[in-house]
Structure formats: C-alpha cells, structure tokens
Design a protein around this motif. Structure first.
Motif, short mmCIF file in Angstrom:
data_model
loop_
_atom_site.label_atom_id
_atom_site.label_comp_id
_atom_site.label_asym_id
_atom_site.label_seq_id
_atom_site.Cartn_x
_atom_site.Cartn_y
_atom_site.Cartn_z
N THR A 522 -5.91 8.47 2.87
CA THR A 522 -5.53 7.17 3.37
C THR A 522 -6.50 6.26 2.45
N LEU A 523 -6.24 4.87 2.51
CA LEU A 523 -6.90 4.13 1.64
C LEU A 523 -8.37 3.69 2.41
N GLU A 524 -8.39 3.72 3.57
CA GLU A 524 -9.59 3.10 4.22
C GLU A 524 -9.93 4.22 5.57
N GLU A 628 -4.39 3.76 -8.01
CA GLU A 628 -5.56 4.01 -6.97
C GLU A 628 -6.17 5.33 -7.98
N VAL A 631 -8.39 7.91 -4.03
CA VAL A 631 -7.81 8.32 -2.72
C VAL A 631 -8.18 9.77 -2.64
N CYS A 639 -1.51 8.38 -8.78
CA CYS A 639 -1.68 7.87 -7.60
C CYS A 639 -1.68 6.37 -7.53
N LYS A 641 -0.97 2.38 -5.34
CA LYS A 641 -0.83 1.59 -3.93
C LYS A 641 0.47 0.90 -3.90
N THR A 648 -0.14 -4.35 1.58
CA THR A 648 -0.15 -2.91 1.16
C THR A 648 0.68 -2.03 2.21
N LEU A 651 0.84 4.50 0.08
CA LEU A 651 0.35 5.32 -0.89
C LEU A 651 1.43 6.15 -1.54
#
Length: 781
Positions: A522-524, A628, A631, A639, A641, A648, A651
């Motif tokens: 996950t990005l966050e 990215e 991640v 990788c 985004k 966004t 991924l």
C-alpha cells in the motif's frame, strides 16, 4: 433452557400445557418440549403407624399405613422404612412411570395393598436424588396432610417447558424474562415483588476492590449460622423441572436464583476464603487452579479472578474454585453477585473448554439492574432453607449504570414494513405490554433486560411478534419496479468478463489477514480495523490490500507444482477511514504456454502493464506510471504508481524476490476507476480533417524517466496532439556512456481546420527548445 411452570406461576397466570405450548410457539420462541413432571392418580401421602419385620423374609417389612381414608397393610422391601414416617403411597390401581400398575398382592403369605414409593419409582433420575434416599423410599421432612395428593406434596404437579434460545434473546435465559413475554402475550401485568427479609446480623465486614475493567459491578453479602443440608422437596422439584441437579441447600439457592432472574451467583465458604477483602483482578499468567469440577486449569492474564488479595478463589463469571467451596461443614458464606464483560467471559470459557450455566448467561449479557435484586433474593431464600443470619448492608464496588436505549418509531414506519394499519396509540399499547414505555411522543425507553432492542426494526419485529405473525396479511409488495443492475454493477460484471476473456481466472480470498502483512503493498498506512476476538492469529485484521490474499494463493499453487498462474480478484479493502472495492491481477510463470507454436510468453513487467492498459483503453482512459521505490513488498526497482490526471489509481510492479520469484501484479481502486468511466463523454465525433504525423528521436541520460519526456511533449503540443507513441529504445557506444535514445511518433489533428506544415513546424520548434533546455536532450537527426 428448561422452565419450571411452578416457578413461572409466581409471576404470571400459566395456561394449560396445550395453550402454553401454542402461545410460546406463536409469540415467544420455539418450544423443544413440554412434559409433565409426574402424572399419576391414586398417589397419596401416607403415615407409617407400625412397621415390623416380615416373618418369612429377612429384608421385607410389613407396614400399617394410614392413607387418610383407612389404614392399609403394605409389604415394603426398602431398608430405610420405619414407623413414624410420612411417605408416598401408590394405592391399588395407580399406574407408575413405565406402565407399572399397582395391584393387590400376597407376598410370602402376607397380603399387601399398595406400595410405599421411592423417588426412582416416581421417575426421578438417580443423579437428582439425595444420597439418603437413593437406596430406599422417600419420606417427607415435614408433616404433610395424611391422605392428601402426594404429587402436590412433592411439588411434582408441574411441567418442564424446554425452549430454544436464539443468540439475541438472553432475557429468555430466566423464568422472569420468559414471564415478561408470556404476560405480554396474555396482556397480564407481572407480579414481581422485591425480596423482603431482616438483616439481623452485625455490620458486613467485607470490602470490595475492582482492579480489572472486565468487572463493571460487584456486590457481596456476609451470612452465618448456615446449616448445609439437602434442600426442601419443593426447591428440588423446581430444579429438577429446570434440568439442574440438586446438590445442597446453599448451592441450590444460587442455582434457583440463577433460574429466576438469569443472574449468576456464587457462594464462598467464608472461612476458606481467608480474608474480608475481595479483590477482582486479572489472573497471573500460567497460574494453576483447581475448579469445582476438580479439574486443574491453567490461567492466562486475560482471565478474571476473584481473590482474597493473594490467592484466586473463583474464576470470575465461569466457575468457583475448590479452595473456597461450600461443604457440609460450612457455617459462614460470602455471597457474590456481579456483572462481567461478556467477551472476556466467552474467551475464558472457550479457551478452557469450560461452559457453565453462569458463563452462558454472562456471555450473552446479564441485566445489570437485576444483579443486586438477585443477591437479596438469595439471602431471603437462605434464611428460609438454611437458617441463615444476614449481616447488615451490601459491600459494593463498581461503575454507574449506562444510559438506557431510546428508540424512535412511528405507526407509518411500522405499517410500511408489516402491511398493517396500526395507529400511534396501537403501537404504544402493544409496546407497553412489553414494558417498553413511551417517554415522549414516538420515543420509547427499552427495559434493561432487553439488550437485543437497538434499532427501530427491532421494535417493529416485537410488534409483529406480539400481534401474531399469523395475523399479518399475505400480499405482494406494492412497488412494481423491476430490479436491474446499477451502472457500477454492470461495469464490474463487464470487467470480470473481459478479464476472463483475456485468460485470467477469478479467485476470492480471505478479507481477514494477520498483522504482519497489513502495511505491505500500500502507498500509505491507514488505521486498521482489528477483530476483537479472532479465531486464530492468521485472521486478526481486515485487509487493506488484495495483494496479500493473491500472494498466498500463488504460494499455495506453487507448492503443488502449478507454476503458470493468471489470477484476478475483485474485492473490498478496509480501513477506519474508508472501505473501497479494488481490482488486482497477478501473473507468474508462462502467460501463454504454446508447445505447438513453439512460442511461450513469459510473465514480465511489460505484460502486466499491457493488461492494465488494455483495461483502461477499453474505457478510453490514459494513465501515467510514476516510479515508486519504497512500497513494502514490491521490488524497489520495478514498481510504479498508476496515476490518472491528479488521482492515484493504484500500484503496479514486481513482487519482491524474497516473497515470490518473477511474479508481477497490479492493484487499482475500482471505485475510482468506475467514477472515471462514468464521467467519460458518451460520444465524441471523429475529425473530418486529415492528420499529420511527425517522429522525433532524443538522446538523454539513461537515468531520466521516460514519463518526464512524455509529459513535456504532451504539455507543449497539447493544442493539436491526439496520439503519442514511444516506438524505439536504443542504447549503444555511439551515443556515449550512460546515454539512451528514445524515439516518439506524434499524431496531430484539428477538429476545426486542415493543419498546415507551418502550424506543426512551430510546435516542433517549441518542443525541441524545451527538450534541450529543460531535460538536456540532444535531437538525433
């Protein structure tokens, strides 16, 4: 749950068995069985006036028994029969359980008319009989009227009603709770008087301390002068009808009150307890105790214990311990009534495989307001059956009661769901019968024992139940609109079919994962939703990515030598901030295995990217792919985004080799994709003017991302540019060290005019200037 009709009569008028069965099934809950405890005619109380040994037998006795109307001679083989006893006599013609008919008989030359009965002969199971009566006849411990009905004298003139309890109806785990419902059905007010007795002892010496949030409220009374003995027959009969084995008067009283109020109690031997201070606290981890069933148990820190400040004396809400058990020598007791947190009790009970009548009720939720009343009821009964002296005052520690639930409901809402024509006054009258009181117009206060009433639909169900489901009219819904997929549902279905047509297989994975994989892929990191009481350590939190489940699926197949996989999943992901629908595709091994054509297509980044672009192009959506590197779970060098405009989408990349080798995946937010699709223009006319195509090749640093060149071209030529294609990548010594050449094909068009070469020349000049100045690019000729 078994209910004694004799106990039920204390609160409400009990109809005959047939009517009780019907009303319970129709309005309250399903009846499992309804059986009379004992149905025998010609069973009377007799008085043994004389008892002598039989002249022709060393184990028989000849008794002269007064049965009220006359004196009968009865030959009896019980070893405990003697003169002066009040006994149960089956007269000639009586038919005992097992179709055993009593007849006149001559036994070894002596006439016998009737039989002096044991409790076994009356159908009582051996486990429910006091030790002194197991091998002989039963005799009363008081002086009933000679010749009176023995069934009534034994309190066997009642029935045992066994009902099925649904998980939400914890209130039906008590006679009082069932009485409230039966009274509502009969439209009869319940007679429920508060216990009354005299506190004739000194001040209560007990102090209570609560050091565990799992106990919200704890009450304790001190009693002495206790005489432990078998309970009177009326109490034993009520327990037997309720499916509980009589033990002794102290334990029987706590069980009796448990049945009456649904409130578990516990009695400690005060001298064995060893202190006047009661401390409720978490157990010491791995501490060993012996429970009342004489089994050794190992406690964990999440268990609630009742201690004397040093040593556990009970496992809170589950079972007492042997080191404080009431026995024949007990003279003083501490009587406990408490409220324990349901989930804590359930966890302890399940882990120890120790389910009791107490734990069952605590798990489902005990009425907090009845706890103190139940304690007083037990004290009242112990005065009656054990000669107890009750010390003054109740020792207490705990928190205030929670605010009661108030639900707003109107007649129109009720009628809409039930198809009835009730008025607000009708609703008020029906709910009042259930002790649900209107506090202000259309606002109703729930009784404390009805923890299942939370929303207005719960109340509507109660109205329907009391009114009678059989009285509701059968009719079709008035809405004639045909059901159909929403636009979003249709698009998801279409997308699934599209992916299947591309050769992918759909899977469904668990929504629950373990904590270890929560923040991967996950990005966050969002705040997670944890399961309060997980079944196992692998299913503790709700997933925030579909990738975890897909990776587990791939690993499962690889372990079984299935190496070529093309999988996708459409599913929900969760956090405390939001809940979204995602799409994820994972590939590994050969995407196309074609031994006939001698051409295999291996999984790689460009293939997974092509699948995603194929999906997006189907809906005329163009995405950018931004590198990215941080991640967790993805290869840091492979990788990206996925970005559409300023949003966004998800991924894409390669799974880190330490997790899976040569495996590629993308995961996108399907809700956002559907939003983008739905906002697409439905129709755009094709330009009637010809297009102009120009190629350009640029030499740049190898470290420069192609997306930056792509964005600069689109931004500079946006007025006329309709298509941009990267068609060649070249690296070689002629270019210089760490250099690469990228060749782009650009298509220009206008919907309003025919473009001239001069128009495109101006754009190209501006483009070349910006490429050289901003990106340090060289133009290849």
């Amino acid at each position: 749950m078994k209910i004694s009709t004799h106990m039920l009569k204390k609160y409400v008028t009990v109809p005959d068995n047939e009517r009780l069965y019907e009303l319970t099934n129709q309005h309250i809950t399903e009846v499992e069985s309804l059986m009379s405890l004992l149905e025998v005619d010609n069973l009377v109380v007799g008085y043994v006036k004389e008892c002598v040994k039989h002249s022709n037998s060393d184990h028989l006795s000849v008794c002269q028994v007064d049965i009220g109307t006359k004196i009968e001679q009865i030959v009896c083989g019980a070893p405990n029969v003697k003169a002066g006893q009040y006994v149960v006599v089956a007269k000639v013609g009586a038919v005992l359980p097992g179709d055993f008919e009593i007849k006149e008989a001559t036994i070894r030359g002596v006439d016998s008319r009737g039989m002096i009965c044991s409790l076994q002969e009356l159908g009582v199971e051996n486990k429910d009989i006091a030790e002194e009566f197991k091998d002989g006849i039963y005799n009363f411990d008081y002086q009933p009227t000679v010749g009176s009905n023995a069934v009534e004298a034994l309190n066997f003139n009642q029935s045992s009603l066994e009902i099925s309890i649904t998980p939400n109806r914890s209130d039906l785990l008590s006679v009082l709770g069932f009485a409230y419902d039966l009274g509502a059905v009969l439209n009869e007010k319940i007679a429920n008087a508060e216990p009354e007795f005299e506190e004739n002892g000194p001040d209560n010496p007990l102090q209570v301390k609560i050091l565990d949030d799992g106990c919200k409220r704890y009450y304790a009374r001190y009693l002495d002068n206790i005489v432990v003995k078998p309970s009177p027959m009326w109490l034993q009969a009520d327990l037997i009808a309720s499916g509980i084995r009589p033990i002794n008067n102290v334990v029987d009283v706590t069980n009796y009150v448990l049945l009456e109020y649904g409130t578990p109690l516990h009695a400690f031997d005060a001298e064995k307890f060893g202190s006047d201070t009661i401390v409720v606290k978490p157990a010491t981890d791995l501490y060993e105790v012996i429970t009342l069933d004489e089994q050794t148990r190992i406690l964990r820190s999440n268990d609630i214990t009742i201690t004397n400040g040093r040593v556990p004396k009970a496992l809170g809400g589950v079972m007492g311990l042997l080191n404080s058990a009431v026995d024949q020598d007990t003279k003083k007791i501490i009587l406990e009534a408490a409220w324990f947190e349901p989930n804590r009790i359930k966890e302890t009970s399940s882990r120890l495989n120790l389910e009791s009548d107490s734990s069952l009720r605590f798990e489902k939720g005990v009425d907090e307001i009845r706890v103190r009343t139940a304690l007083n009821r037990a004290a009242e009964l112990l005065i009656e059956v054990a000669g107890a002296r009750v010390y003054k005052n109740i020792s207490f520690a705990g928190k205030p009661f929670e605010k009661p639930t108030i639900i707003k409901i109107t007649a129109s809402e009720t009628n809409k769901l039930l198809g009835t024509s009730f008025s607000d006054a009708d609703i008020k009258a029906i709910l009042k019968r259930l002790n649900i009181i209107e506090t202000k117009p259309n606002n109703y206060l729930m009784p404390s024992y009805r923890k299942d009433l939370i929303i207005k639909e719960d109340l509507i169900e109660e109205i329907a139940r009391l009114y009678g489901y059989n009285n509701l009219a059968t009719k079709m819904p008035e809405n004639s609109a045909l059901g159909r997929y929403s636009r979003g549902q249709y698009l998801i279905k279409e997308l699934r079919n599209h992916l299947r047509n591309m050769g992918l297989n759909e899977v469904i994975t668990y929504s629950l994962i373990n904590n270890k994989g929560l923040n991967s892929f996950t990005l966050e990191n969002k705040e997670s939703i944890e399961v309060l009481h997980p079944i196992n350590d692998d299913r503790t939190v709700l997933r925030q990515s579909l990738t975890n489940g897909l990776i587990s699926t791939v690993q499962y197949h690889l372990a079984r030598q299935i190496d070529d996989l093309r999988l996708f999943e459409v599913g929900r992901v969760y956090s405390k901030e939001e809940e979204t629908t995602n799409l994820s595709v994972i590939i590994t091994g050969k995407y196309i295995n074609s031994s006939f054509l001698k051409y295999d297509l291996e999984s790689n980044y460009y293939l997974i990217k092509g699948i995603l672009e194929n999906i997006l192009s189907k809906y005329n959506i163009e995405a950018a792919f931004l590198r990215e590197t941080s991640v967790v779970g993805y290869h840091p060098g492979v990788c990206a985004k996925v970005v559409v405009g300023d949003k966004t989408l998800g991924l894409i990349g390669k799974i880190h080799p330490t997790i899976l080798d040569n495996t590629f995946i993308f995961e996108i937010n399907l809700d956002l994709l559907l939003e983008l699709i739905l906002n697409q223009p439905i129709f755009e006319p094709v330009s009637k003017y010809p297009s102009i195509v120009r190629d350009i090749a640029v030499v740049v640093d190898e470290s420069l991302e192609s997306i930056k060149i792509d964005n600069l071209i689109r931004q500079t030529a946006r007025k006329y540019l309709t298509d941009l294609e990267l068609f060649d990548l070249y690296k070689g010594e002629k270019l210089g060290e760490n250099k690469k050449s990228l060749a782009y094909r650009m298509t220009f068009n206008s919907k309003t005019q025919t473009l001239e070469s001069e128009d495109i020349d101006k754009v190209m000049k501006s483009l070349i200037f910006r490429l050289q100045k901003e990106l340090g690019a060289e133009i290849r000729q």
